[in-house]
Design an enzyme around this catalytic site. Sequence first.
Site, mmCIF file in Angstrom:
data_model
loop_
_atom_site.group_PDB
_atom_site.id
_atom_site.type_symbol
_atom_site.label_atom_id
_atom_site.label_comp_id
_atom_site.label_asym_id
_atom_site.label_seq_id
_atom_site.Cartn_x
_atom_site.Cartn_y
_atom_site.Cartn_z
ATOM 1 N N HIS A 154 100.371 48.297 49.638
ATOM 2 C CA HIS A 154 99.153 48.649 48.884
ATOM 3 C C HIS A 154 98.047 47.486 48.963
ATOM 4 C CE1 HIS A 154 96.138 50.693 46.790
ATOM 5 N NE2 HIS A 154 96.191 50.349 45.427
ATOM 6 N N CYS A 159 97.482 55.554 43.364
ATOM 7 C CA CYS A 159 97.451 54.800 44.399
ATOM 8 C C CYS A 159 98.875 54.682 45.399
ATOM 9 C CB CYS A 159 96.611 53.200 44.761
ATOM 10 S SG CYS A 159 95.085 53.626 43.173
ATOM 11 N N ASN A 202 89.904 48.385 48.082
ATOM 12 C CA ASN A 202 91.340 49.653 48.159
ATOM 13 C C ASN A 202 90.788 51.110 48.026
ATOM 14 O OD1 ASN A 202 92.789 50.886 46.689
ATOM 15 N ND2 ASN A 202 92.533 49.688 43.788
HETATM 16 N N1 COA Z 1 80.955 40.022 39.432
HETATM 17 C C1 COA Z 1 81.023 38.668 38.622
HETATM 18 N N2 COA Z 1 81.724 38.391 37.344
HETATM 19 C C2 COA Z 1 82.690 39.510 36.471
HETATM 20 C C3 COA Z 1 83.168 40.537 37.815
HETATM 21 C C4 COA Z 1 82.208 40.738 38.657
HETATM 22 N N3 COA Z 1 81.982 41.588 39.811
HETATM 23 N N4 COA Z 1 84.071 41.916 36.623
HETATM 24 C C5 COA Z 1 84.015 40.903 36.086
HETATM 25 N N5 COA Z 1 83.209 39.807 35.941
HETATM 26 C C6 COA Z 1 83.292 39.007 34.077
HETATM 27 C C7 COA Z 1 83.737 39.525 33.490
HETATM 28 O O1 COA Z 1 82.709 39.947 33.253
HETATM 29 C C8 COA Z 1 84.831 37.867 32.780
HETATM 30 O O2 COA Z 1 83.318 37.740 31.896
HETATM 31 P P1 COA Z 1 83.441 37.081 30.925
HETATM 32 O O3 COA Z 1 84.576 35.749 30.654
HETATM 33 O O4 COA Z 1 82.040 36.287 30.420
HETATM 34 O O5 COA Z 1 83.335 38.156 29.392
HETATM 35 C C9 COA Z 1 84.954 37.593 33.620
HETATM 36 O O6 COA Z 1 83.951 38.011 35.519
HETATM 37 C C10 COA Z 1 86.729 37.860 33.957
HETATM 38 O O7 COA Z 1 86.827 39.006 33.876
HETATM 39 P P2 COA Z 1 88.275 39.175 34.574
HETATM 40 O O8 COA Z 1 88.404 41.078 33.745
HETATM 41 O O9 COA Z 1 89.566 38.539 32.992
HETATM 42 O O10 COA Z 1 88.317 38.774 35.490
HETATM 43 P P3 COA Z 1 89.714 38.579 36.259
HETATM 44 O O11 COA Z 1 90.481 37.558 36.847
HETATM 45 O O12 COA Z 1 90.760 39.375 35.966
HETATM 46 O O13 COA Z 1 89.752 39.750 37.177
HETATM 47 C C11 COA Z 1 89.649 41.677 39.153
HETATM 48 C C12 COA Z 1 89.216 41.445 37.933
HETATM 49 C C13 COA Z 1 88.835 43.845 38.183
HETATM 50 C C14 COA Z 1 89.608 41.038 39.683
HETATM 51 C C15 COA Z 1 90.950 41.886 38.474
HETATM 52 O O14 COA Z 1 91.573 41.829 37.121
HETATM 53 C C16 COA Z 1 91.646 42.598 39.181
HETATM 54 O O15 COA Z 1 92.027 42.800 40.141
HETATM 55 N N6 COA Z 1 92.367 43.851 38.301
HETATM 56 C C17 COA Z 1 93.874 44.277 39.130
HETATM 57 C C18 COA Z 1 92.246 45.414 39.346
HETATM 58 C C19 COA Z 1 93.244 46.780 40.287
HETATM 59 O O16 COA Z 1 94.132 46.185 41.214
HETATM 60 N N7 COA Z 1 92.884 48.190 40.197
HETATM 61 C C20 COA Z 1 93.608 49.332 41.430
HETATM 62 C C21 COA Z 1 95.068 49.363 41.583
HETATM 63 S S1 COA Z 1 95.492 50.651 42.163
#
Ligand code: COA
Length: 385
Positions: free
Chosen positions: A257, A113, A287
């Site tokens: 980004h 990215c 994204n």
């Molecule tokens: N819908 C509902 N629940 C979801 C889900 C979705 N799409 N994706 C994950 N969950 C659940 C998980 O299974 C977890 O459940 P559990 O507590 O029962 O295990 C819970 O939500 C929390 O998961 P977690 O991964 O800790 O969530 P988070 O608050 O970190 O949010 C992202 C997840 C991916 C949105 C966040 O981590 C993020 O944006 N990270 C950066 C990713 C990014 O920008 N990548 C590209 C960079 S270029």
Amino acid sequence: MRYAHIIGWGAYLPDKVLTNDDLAQMVDTSDEWIYTRTGIRERRIAGEKETTATLAFEAAARALAVADLHPSQLDLVIVATSTPEYIFPASAARVQDYLGATRAGAFDLAAACSGFIYALNMASQAIATGSIDTAVVIGSETLSRVMDWEDRGTCILFGDGAGAVVLKGSSVPGGLMSSTLRADGSGGDLLSLPAIYHNPIPMLGPEYLRNGHEKNTISMNGRQVFRFATRVVSESIAVVVEKAGLTLDDIDIIIPHQANVRIIESAAKRLKLPMDKFFMNVDRVGNTSTASIPIALCEAIEAGKMHPDDNVVFVGFGGGLTWGAGVIKWDVMPRDISFVGREWKRARYTMARGRSRLRKFGRRIGARLLGSPIPDARLKDAEKK
Ligand code: COA
């Protein structure tokens, strides 16, 4: 001293919209969950006949129209992408052909990215040294093709699209005034996409396969990427602003980004900047990786947010891990292009495709006349002997 000015810009988004509600029909998620965690409402998905190169071509053609530059005046085409059609030929070479950029070199750049920031830097430096005078820098992605549509942790984040800028050398100070490019390969496993189906890099070993990487799809450790991103966005903005001899107060707009609104909110807090300094459109496009900054730039221009003499910061981060930023002295006023002018410019590309077909036809005729000049056919003949 030469400076690489941005003289044209263009974006292209596929027509098909995939909303959070659509995703909730596919995986166990909801509009509320996705929006509150990411700020995303919907993203675009490339059509069956669209590829990274066709999206890139559309964005580049629009950028060339704004720049009022004929494709034959281009010296370099760079496509920053994580989703090329082939390892080679580069998507950039296909774009060069579609544009009829007959004097240009072309290559793809892989920095996930952060690719657009890296490519902008490479092209700007080549212009600054006098090695080239013009370039089109494109970020283009068809991420929907490498998405695990059963993994709700990743498939909700990404979208398809392309954005491009045209750069031209000038002795007038402007364009990219300072930059930083960084990487930390030790975090490569936090966000990855194997190059070849069922054949991941041996270095990563069988453990890699057991961890669910058996498919040629994106995998990510969301929490760790989130933590990394919030740190590097604020750090790299501070670095480039200082390198440019400016303070944060001198910055008029930051185009980050577009990965997640919460990442940017956290970076804004660290820098003690208001959120309205950051231009965001992640709610409508998701994204789009390398394409996100140039697409957001085009929308910021359309929204009247860019003015001559503005100090603009671009900042990117992503797999690698990679990150980078740049301060741009903005100096071009958007121009209105007439309908006739636009259509006339599009006719060039129909002619370029015609010329490309003629060259291919010529090669085939040559092959017939000379027997078999196709390399692997010749190899087979040699083996028989
Ligand atoms: N819908 C509902 N629940 C979801 C889900 C979705 N799409 N994706 C994950 N969950 C659940 C998980 O299974 C977890 O459940 P559990 O507590 O029962 O295990 C819970 O939500 C929390 O998961 P977690 O991964 O800790 O969530 P988070 O608050 O970190 O949010 C992202 C997840 C991916 C949105 C966040 O981590 C993020 O944006 N990270 C950066 C990713 C990014 O920008 N990548 C590209 C960079 S270029």
